[in-house]
Design an enzyme around this catalytic site. Structure first.
Site, PDB file in Angstrom:
ATOM      1  N   LYS A 112       3.406  50.525 -34.300  1.00 40.67           N
ATOM      2  CA  LYS A 112       3.562  51.955 -34.072  1.00 40.67           C
ATOM      3  C   LYS A 112       4.831  52.423 -34.769  1.00 40.67           C
ATOM      4  O   LYS A 112       5.918  51.916 -34.500  1.00 40.67           O
ATOM      5  CB  LYS A 112       3.641  52.237 -32.568  1.00 40.67           C
ATOM      6  CG  LYS A 112       3.719  53.698 -32.196  1.00 40.67           C
ATOM      7  CD  LYS A 112       3.703  53.831 -30.673  1.00 40.67           C
ATOM      8  CE  LYS A 112       3.780  55.277 -30.228  1.00 40.67           C
ATOM      9  NZ  LYS A 112       3.756  55.396 -28.750  1.00 40.67           N
ATOM     10  N   GLU A 128      -2.250  61.960 -37.950  1.00 38.96           N
ATOM     11  CA  GLU A 128      -1.498  60.748 -37.628  1.00 38.96           C
ATOM     12  C   GLU A 128      -2.444  59.636 -37.188  1.00 38.96           C
ATOM     13  O   GLU A 128      -3.609  59.886 -36.889  1.00 38.96           O
ATOM     14  CB  GLU A 128      -0.481  61.026 -36.533  1.00 38.96           C
ATOM     15  CG  GLU A 128      -1.104  61.149 -35.172  1.00 38.96           C
ATOM     16  CD  GLU A 128      -0.053  61.154 -34.084  1.00 38.96           C
ATOM     17  OE1 GLU A 128      -0.342  60.656 -32.995  1.00 38.96           O
ATOM     18  OE2 GLU A 128       1.031  61.686 -34.317  1.00 38.96           O
ATOM     19  N   ASP A 149      15.919  59.247 -21.793  1.00 43.10           N
ATOM     20  CA  ASP A 149      14.590  58.935 -22.340  1.00 43.10           C
ATOM     21  C   ASP A 149      13.917  60.251 -22.729  1.00 43.10           C
ATOM     22  O   ASP A 149      13.278  60.906 -21.896  1.00 43.10           O
ATOM     23  CB  ASP A 149      13.769  58.179 -21.296  1.00 43.10           C
ATOM     24  CG  ASP A 149      12.471  57.622 -21.872  1.00 43.10           C
ATOM     25  OD1 ASP A 149      12.219  57.837 -23.073  1.00 43.10           O
ATOM     26  OD2 ASP A 149      11.711  56.978 -21.118  1.00 43.10           O
ATOM     27  N   SER A 156      11.604  62.190 -25.854  1.00 44.61           N
ATOM     28  CA  SER A 156      10.740  61.950 -27.005  1.00 44.61           C
ATOM     29  C   SER A 156      11.384  62.450 -28.292  1.00 44.61           C
ATOM     30  O   SER A 156      11.981  63.532 -28.340  1.00 44.61           O
ATOM     31  CB  SER A 156       9.387  62.645 -26.801  1.00 44.61           C
ATOM     32  OG  SER A 156       8.617  62.586 -27.980  1.00 44.61           O
ATOM     33  N   ALA A 157      11.216  61.665 -29.365  1.00 41.38           N
ATOM     34  CA  ALA A 157      11.711  62.073 -30.682  1.00 41.38           C
ATOM     35  C   ALA A 157      10.949  63.267 -31.232  1.00 41.38           C
ATOM     36  O   ALA A 157      11.415  63.928 -32.161  1.00 41.38           O
ATOM     37  CB  ALA A 157      11.604  60.899 -31.655  1.00 41.38           C
ATOM     38  N   ASP A 158       9.773  63.571 -30.643  1.00 41.05           N
ATOM     39  CA  ASP A 158       8.998  64.725 -31.106  1.00 41.05           C
ATOM     40  C   ASP A 158       9.812  66.013 -31.013  1.00 41.05           C
ATOM     41  O   ASP A 158       9.707  66.890 -31.875  1.00 41.05           O
ATOM     42  CB  ASP A 158       7.727  64.887 -30.263  1.00 41.05           C
ATOM     43  CG  ASP A 158       6.773  63.713 -30.391  1.00 41.05           C
ATOM     44  OD1 ASP A 158       6.989  62.874 -31.297  1.00 41.05           O
ATOM     45  OD2 ASP A 158       5.827  63.630 -29.596  1.00 41.05           O
ATOM     46  N   LYS A 179       2.299  66.511 -20.414  1.00 39.31           N
ATOM     47  CA  LYS A 179       1.767  65.813 -19.248  1.00 39.31           C
ATOM     48  C   LYS A 179       2.738  65.928 -18.069  1.00 39.31           C
ATOM     49  O   LYS A 179       3.953  65.863 -18.256  1.00 39.31           O
ATOM     50  CB  LYS A 179       1.533  64.342 -19.572  1.00 39.31           C
ATOM     51  CG  LYS A 179       0.255  64.075 -20.353  1.00 39.31           C
ATOM     52  CD  LYS A 179       0.039  62.591 -20.521  1.00 39.31           C
ATOM     53  CE  LYS A 179      -1.279  62.328 -21.232  1.00 39.31           C
ATOM     54  NZ  LYS A 179      -1.516  60.880 -21.444  1.00 39.31           N
TER      55      LYS A 179
END
Length: 811
Positions: free
Chosen positions: A117, A55, A188, A190-192, A209
């Site tokens: 991004k 990426e 909130d 992450s789309a991951d 993290k």
């Protein structure tokens, strides 16, 4: 499958072995899509080679310039070092590029261009408006799928992805997104995480993290049905900078092969979800990571105290900014180490999955990661990265190597005549005798000797870096090294023939002739070797003379820049001067103050040849002002000559006066030649056959201040001469008598075993030569190793594995 050749898109069907199309779009739909697949990537997919999809948000948004470009290039090199083709994915002028040219990578890295991004939601707008963009994890997954890359290795926000042709994704990244603090109310997330439910992906990550809500992230992954697997010997889930987050996961795997088998099991069941492999930070960065982790926790506590933790999406940017402020940017080295480590681990898993997918029976070692013949960027031009740090190996299965040995790995075919028919060797016919097949190659022999000695002492072993062909001899070499327990992850696959040395011996074991096919070693390039040096940070790098002068020059330049000691084994008279080009380059350094090469191990003939060569065209080293200043600073006068003359009157050995004296030191100019080479080689270990060994060395004033040699004076009776230079440096010349040898079976490999034993000692104590007692132990151990090999039919005696046979090891 849509394939771009220099900007032109063509349509071609791409099907799995089963006949099922890999792309989610039809050939017609894909032919009209704005996707360009680089020819190198297309060829790799077509031929079943592993492909790594990288990426680009790491380059566009993750790192400052020029570190972003340097890291992108370095990660491509790491991908190649695992045996895969890098396919860096980005968007250029509204077109998706699966595999970037170098200038395109530079374009994305340029902060002035303000690339966007790209996540899943941003793809269509960016393409319609012809923007430049860096792809996140989710976008890269989508484009890899459209291109037909089905086993992928990805990085979200700051990562890299590795893809193999097949039916699953393998994703590797530096850090995984997750549920943000307060995510239960702000949503909130992450789309991951959701992307892992859409694609069969094996994601290799350094964990999560701790600014995120790790507990809720793991709970959410469980809800989504994504397996979370710790990579190591425990079930501790890592937290990026920390090896332990305080949370455990249900499963763990300890090596790349079992991780690959997990992915293969999902594939065989037709499961469409991915899997997360959580790799802890390397041990070398754990202490620093703990300090960073403490500052992260401080930032989190502050956010809770000032109410920021309750402000939804505002909390994460605030935390990131506060952590950057507290760490003062000091987390960069740990971040880069994590990127390299996960890149390496993901590559290893991908290679193993590729073998499973292609029906290999794992007869090769699970640690064998083949490389391509050349290491080049996507333009076809050789590329190197100016990064100065390393790419650590996975510290669970493949610890960093303190000793790296670079050069030839070969198969030896030995034919030895029967004593009764020895004379028939001179005729144009065959002679009765025995023919054997064994492992050989100077670098490989040295690596085996070092491995056997280090293993006997239960110490970390060495790493051999050498090219191996994809042929029967190559498979034999890898299999046999694996049986010996030697590391094979430094063997680099080549399309050339595996090196073979066919030797004819007389009945006494002396070489009478033969043929050596060593072309593969001459085609070795330093761009393949440097990633191994970056990854390990070795204490000592040994090079054999079989390498080309250009490769030796590249490796030595890297070692000089990074203060890694180099040991040069000349291999033969002809090849002994292959290092001179590298020395010539280093002599141009304006700040050169010490010998460019730390160790040099010639025999007497090689010593004479190198000395003669440095005086003649084209080198003329003895006319260099650096050489003159070094010789002048030694200040060797009458006292040194008198001491040397006394040493020359000593017998070669105290046990057998019939072997003569050491007069050859003066009569043949051996001592003079050795002294005159000290400006270029700090320590010479001269192999004198049955007359023993001679060490000549020049200890700098700085090291002399702490070296026990500083308290020594010349003692010809103890076989050494010591002189104090004008600048308080120390010059030492010492003779070590040879050991008695009975029943010599084979002279081949004795010198390699001698040097390998020295390397084993130096890998544990690089300053061993600075102490008279340590030096004596090192040379004695090396001589014992040589004797054992002289008495063996093999290039390296198996008895070296028995530490008791070496009596007093120097390690």
């Amino acid at each position: 499958m849509s394939v771009a050749r220099f900007g032109r898109v063509i349509s071609r069907s791409f099907a799995a072995p089963s006949g099922r199309r890999l792309s989610r779009l039809s050939a017609t739909e894909l032919s009209s899509a704005p996707i360009d697949i680089h020819p190198e990537v297309e060829e790799a997919l077509s031929s079943g080679k592993p492909v790594v999809s990288l990426e680009t948000t790491l380059i566009t948004h993750g790192l400052p310039h020029p570190t972003n470009l340097e890291t992108g290039l370095e990660l491509e090199q790491i991908v190649r070092s695992t045996g895969s083709i890098p396919a860096t994915i980005g968007v250029i002028d509204g077109r998706v590029k699966v595999g970037l040219e170098k200038q395109e990578l530079e374009r994305l890295a340029d902060p002035a261009r303000k690339s966007v991004k790209l996540s899943r939601r941003d793809i269509a707008p960016a393409l319609a408006l012809k923007a430049d963009g860096g792809t996140t994890c989710s976008a890269t997954l989508i484009f890899s799928t459209l291109a037909g890359i089905k086993v992928g290795y990805f990085l979200s926000d700051n990562g890299v992805r590795l893809c193999l042709p097949g039916d699953r994704f393998l994703q590797r990244e530096g850090v995984l997104g997750g549920v943000h603090r307060g995510g239960e109310t702000s949503l909130d997330i992450s789309a991951d995480l959701h992307e892992l439910t859409r694609c069969p992906v094996g994601l290799v990550s350094a964990g999560v993290k701790s600014i995120l809500d790790i507990g809720r992230t793991l709970e959410y992954l469980e809800t989504l049905g994504v397996p979370v697997v710790a990579y190591g010997d425990t079930c501790d889930f890592p937290a990026f900078f920390s090896r332990k987050s305080g949370f455990n996961v249900p499963w763990n795997v300890q090596d790349p092969l079992h991780a690959a088998k997990l992915l293969m099991s999902q594939h065989k069941l037709g499961l469409q979800n991915g899997a997360l492999f959580a790799v802890p930070i390397p041990h070398d960065y754990e202490e620093k990571g703990a300090e960073i982790q403490r500052l992260v926790e401080q930032a989190v506590a502050e956010s809770e105290a000032n109410g920021m933790s309750k402000r939804g999406k505002e909390v994460t940017p605030w935390l990131l900014a506060r952590v950057a402020e507290l760490t003062k940017g000091d987390s960069m080295a740990s971040n880069l180490a994590l990127l390299r480590n996960t890149a390496n681990v993901g590559g290893q898993i991908a290679v193993q999955y590729s073998k499973l997918a292609n029906g290999y029976d794992n007869s090769y070692s699970s640690s064998f990661t083949p490389q391509l013949t050349e290491s080049k960027d996507l333009t076809g031009s050789a590329s190197t990265s100016p990064m100065t740090s390393t790419a650590p190996l996975d510290d669970v299965t493949l610890p960093p190597a303190d000793l790296i040995i670079i050069g030839s790995a070969a198969v030896d075919i030995t034919a030895q005549a029967d004593p009764a028919n020895d004379s028939s060797l001179a005729k144009n016919s065959t002679a009765p005798g025995k023919v054997s097949l064994a492992l050989g190659g100077v670098a490989r022999n040295m690596a085996e000797a070092a491995h056997r000695i280090l293993t006997a002492q239960r110490l970390p072993t060495s790493l051999l870096v050498a090219p191996v062909g994809e042929d029967g001899f190559g498979k034999f070499l890898v299999d046999e090294m694996d049986k010996l327990g030697m590391r094979t992850d430094g063997l680099l696959k080549s399309d050339k023939r595996t090196a073979v040395c066919n030797m004819i011996l007389d009945s006494s074991g002396n070489l009478t002739g033969g043929v050596a096919d060593m072309e593969i070693t001459q085609t070795f390039v330093d761009e393949q070797i440097i990633p191994q040096l970056r990854r390990h940070i070795p204490k000592v790098v040994a090079i054999d003379g079989n390498l080309s002068p250009a490769v030796i020059k590249g490796v030595i330049s890297y070692c000089d820049k990074h203060h890694i000691r180099v040991f040069f084994e000349p291999t033969s008279v002809v090849k002994s001067t292959s290092i001179l080009a590298a020395i010539e380059t280093l002599l141009t350094k304006p700040d050169l103050s010490e010998p460019p090469i730390a160790f040099f191990s010639p025999n007497l003939l090689e010593l004479v040849h190198v000395y003669s060569s440095i005086q003649a065209e084209p080198w003329n080293f003895t006319s260099n002002s650096y050489w003159w200043s070094c010789i002048d600073s030694m200040g060797l006068g009458t006292a040194f000559r008198n001491d040397l003359e006394q040493l020359a009157r000593r017998n070669v050995t105290d046990l057998d006066v019939g072997k003569g004296t050491l007069s050859f030191l003066i009569d043949q100019g051996i001592a003079q030649m050795a002294i005159n080479l000290l400006p270029f080689f700090q320590h010479l270990v001269i192999k004198c056959g049955e007359r023993g060994a001679i060490c000549a060395m020049r200890i700098s004033a700085k090291d002399a201040a702490t070296s026990p040699w500083g308290r020594e004076r010349s003692n010809p009776l103890a076989r050494y001469v010591v002189a104090q230079g004008n600048n308080k440096e120390i010059i030492v010349l010492q003779h070590f008598p040879g050991l008695a040898v009975d029943n010599i079976a084979n002279v081949t490999g004795a010198g390699d075993s001698f040097v390998g034993a020295i390397l084993a000692s130096l890998s544990q104590n690089p300053d061993a030569f600075y102490n008279p007692k340590d030096l004596e132990q090192v040379i004695t151990t090396a001589q014992q190793a040589a004797v054992l090999t002289l008495q063996s039919d093999l290039a390296v005696s198996p008895l070296l594995s028995d530490a008791l046979k070496l009596q007093s090891s120097a390690i």
